[in-house]
Each structure stands twice: as structure tokens, then as C-alpha cells.
Design an enzyme around this catalytic site. Structure first.
Site, PDB file in Angstrom:
ATOM      1  CE1 TYR A 161      -2.150  51.107  54.374  1.00  0.00           C
ATOM      2  CE2 TYR A 161      -1.266  49.652  56.053  1.00  0.00           C
ATOM      3  CZ  TYR A 161      -1.780  50.880  55.684  1.00  0.00           C
ATOM      4  OH  TYR A 161      -1.921  51.876  56.620  1.00  0.00           O
ATOM      5  CB  ALA A 162      -2.874  42.862  51.059  1.00  0.00           C
TER       6      ALA A 162
END
Length: 192
Positions: A161-162
């Protein structure tokens, strides 16, 4: 070969047993939570603008025989338009408003695509399937942001996600009635 196939509420319901098998393999929840999680997922399919994608594996060796083999689902992802009255939306909006103010909560959750579940069977993780499902699922969405919750620890999902540009909106968040810490993350749409 992996193919992604979209589905709506009806197909999702028809494949719920397969979905739960993948969820169970990926998350390893306590057995007593499976029935409740199944009910939650079935209910999610009734939410506005629900969309899901299935990652289907087709064996290339079988395709050379001329017949198109039946696919095996190895991953799924789904989401919907978040709205007041939905449990996750309401508790996260309230927590974000408490920590960052109403304007921030409305900016992130006022017109959000809530990515509710993204799971790949452990035998097929680390091959870009999760990233591809998120990208495909978010493509063309009309909402201004995408939001989700994930365990707040250094997992492969948190890293993914990052890497996709999701930023922490809340960290070390414990849902009402829970005990595990989550990160609530978001990013503007469209994905680039």
C-alpha cells in the site's frame, strides 16, 4: 497465466465459498470468526457501487491442448462506495474527525472508494497479483479517494500500500470491540 475478471454482487455471492477459502488461507482467522466474516462479506455486496475482481489462474500447459481450461481463483479484491450508515465508514470517520478534524475526515471519506478486502492465496503471493487487482479495481472509479484498513505492522500488504502511494490517515487504531492495531490508509484517485 493470471487473468482478472470483474464481477458484481451476484457473481460474488455465487463464489463466496471460494472467496472464504482464499481469505482463510491468507489471514488464518480463528475458526469461530468465519461465519461472521462470511456474513459481513455477503452484506458488503449490497453496498452502493460494489465491484469485485477475481484473479484466475489458467494453466498454460492445458491451453496448448486446444481446450480452454476452467480457471482456478487464486485471489480476490472488492470495494464499494463508502457512505454514512456503513459500520466501517462511520467508525473510521468518527476516529479521523477526532484526531484530524471534520474537514480532514470529510475530505478523505466524504467521497471514498472503500477497498474492503484484498487477498491472494499464500501459494501465489509475491507475484504482483495484489497490486494488479488494486489497480484494476480502482481504474475508472468516480470517487475522489481510496481508503482501507490494514494491520499496523510491517507486513507485505502494508509495504504494498505504501509503494502504491497510500499514506497513513490513522495509525495504531483499534476498532470498537477489537484489540489489534490497524492503520487506516488512503490516497487520492485516480491511481497513477
Amino acid at each position: 497465466m493470471i487473468e482478472f475478471r470483474g464481477g458484481g454482487p451476484v457473481e460474488f455471492g455465487e463464489r463466496l465459498d471460494t472467496v472464504m477459502d482464499i481469505y482463510t488461507a491468507a489471514m488464518r482467522p480463528p475458526p469461530e470468526q468465519i461465519t461472521g466474516r462470511t456474513t459481513i462479506m455477503r452484506n458488503h455486496a449490497t453496498y452502493p457501487r460494489f465491484q469485485c475482481y477475481f484473479a484466475e489462474l489458467r494453466e498454460i500447459s492445458d491451453m496448448s491442448l486446444g481446450a480452454r481450461p476452467a480457471p482456478r481463483v487464486v485471489g480476490f479484491a472488492y470495494g464499494f462506495h463508502g457512505a454514512p450508515g456503513q459500520w466501517w465508514h462511520d467508525v473510521v470517520h468518527r476516529a479521523l474527525e477526532d484526531r484530524a478534524g471534520r474537514e480532514a475526515a470529510d475530505a478523505w471519506l466524504g467521497d471514498a472508494f472503500e477497498l474492503a478486502e484484498i487477498h491472494v492465496h499464500p501459494d501465489h503471493q509475491g507475484k504482483g497479483i495484489g497490486r494488479a487487482m488494486i489497480t484494476t479495481l480502482c481504474a475508472g472509479r468516480p470517487e475522489r479517494s481510496a481508503v482501507l484498513s490494514t494491520h499496523d505492522r510491517p507486513t507485505a500488504a502494508r509495504h504494498l500500500y505504501a509503494a502504491m502511494g497510500f499514506t497513513d490517515l490513522l495509525s495504531r487504531y483499534v476498532f470498537p470491540g477489537g484489540y489489534e492495531e490497524y492503520a487506516i490508509v488512503g490516497r487520492p484517485l485516480p491511481l497513477t
